[in-house]
Design a protein around this motif. Sequence first.
Motif, short mmCIF file in Angstrom:
data_model
loop_
_atom_site.label_atom_id
_atom_site.label_comp_id
_atom_site.label_asym_id
_atom_site.label_seq_id
_atom_site.Cartn_x
_atom_site.Cartn_y
_atom_site.Cartn_z
N GLY A 1 -10.85 5.94 -4.97
CA GLY A 1 -11.09 7.31 -4.56
C GLY A 1 -10.05 7.90 -3.63
O GLY A 1 -10.17 9.06 -3.23
N LYS A 2 -9.05 7.09 -3.28
CA LYS A 2 -8.00 7.58 -2.38
C LYS A 2 -6.64 7.43 -3.03
O LYS A 2 -6.45 6.64 -3.95
CB LYS A 2 -8.04 6.83 -1.06
N GLN A 3 -5.69 8.19 -2.50
CA GLN A 3 -4.33 8.10 -3.02
C GLN A 3 -3.69 6.79 -2.57
O GLN A 3 -4.03 6.23 -1.53
CB GLN A 3 -3.49 9.27 -2.49
N ARG A 4 -2.74 6.36 -3.38
CA ARG A 4 -1.96 5.17 -3.02
C ARG A 4 -1.12 5.53 -1.79
O ARG A 4 -0.51 6.60 -1.73
CB ARG A 4 -1.08 4.77 -4.19
N GLU A 5 -1.11 4.64 -0.80
CA GLU A 5 -0.36 4.92 0.43
C GLU A 5 0.69 3.84 0.68
O GLU A 5 0.49 2.66 0.37
CB GLU A 5 -1.30 5.03 1.64
N LEU A 6 1.78 4.29 1.28
CA LEU A 6 2.88 3.39 1.59
C LEU A 6 2.48 2.44 2.72
O LEU A 6 1.88 2.86 3.72
CB LEU A 6 4.10 4.20 2.01
N VAL A 7 2.85 1.18 2.56
CA VAL A 7 2.58 0.17 3.58
C VAL A 7 3.89 -0.27 4.25
O VAL A 7 3.95 -0.42 5.47
CB VAL A 7 1.87 -1.05 2.97
N ALA A 8 4.91 -0.48 3.46
CA ALA A 8 6.19 -0.93 4.02
C ALA A 8 7.27 -0.83 2.96
O ALA A 8 6.99 -1.01 1.77
CB ALA A 8 6.10 -2.37 4.52
#
Length: 120
Positions: A42-49
């Motif tokens: 349900g959420k957008q893919r987010e950058l981790v590193a």
Amino acid sequence: QVQLVESGGGLVQAGGSLRLSCAASGTIFSINAMGWYRQVPGKQRELVATITGSTRTFYPDSVKGRFTISRDNAKNTVYLQMNSLKPEDTAVYYCYGDVSITYAQRHDYWGQGTQVTVSS
């Protein structure tokens, strides 16, 4: 073609650590940036590193100081050391590689994802 295969996900208690690995294989001329994203339903893919070819790194505030990205160019592998894990770090983690397959052809490739679950 290029394949990215992740490993190292699993279940860990809050405060614990995990180390993810992602190995690239196939027709590789060179690998530029590599990195990790994560996604919860349900959420957008987010950058981790991310880590560049010259090993410059970038982290969002949400993981800065807890996660460390590194790479082994000889093995075409990127790692993500995750310490002090929190329940909100629970997600499917995807690695990516900005890969040159020839001198003139360059594409983004993604792994299949590995589940990280942090229990409270």
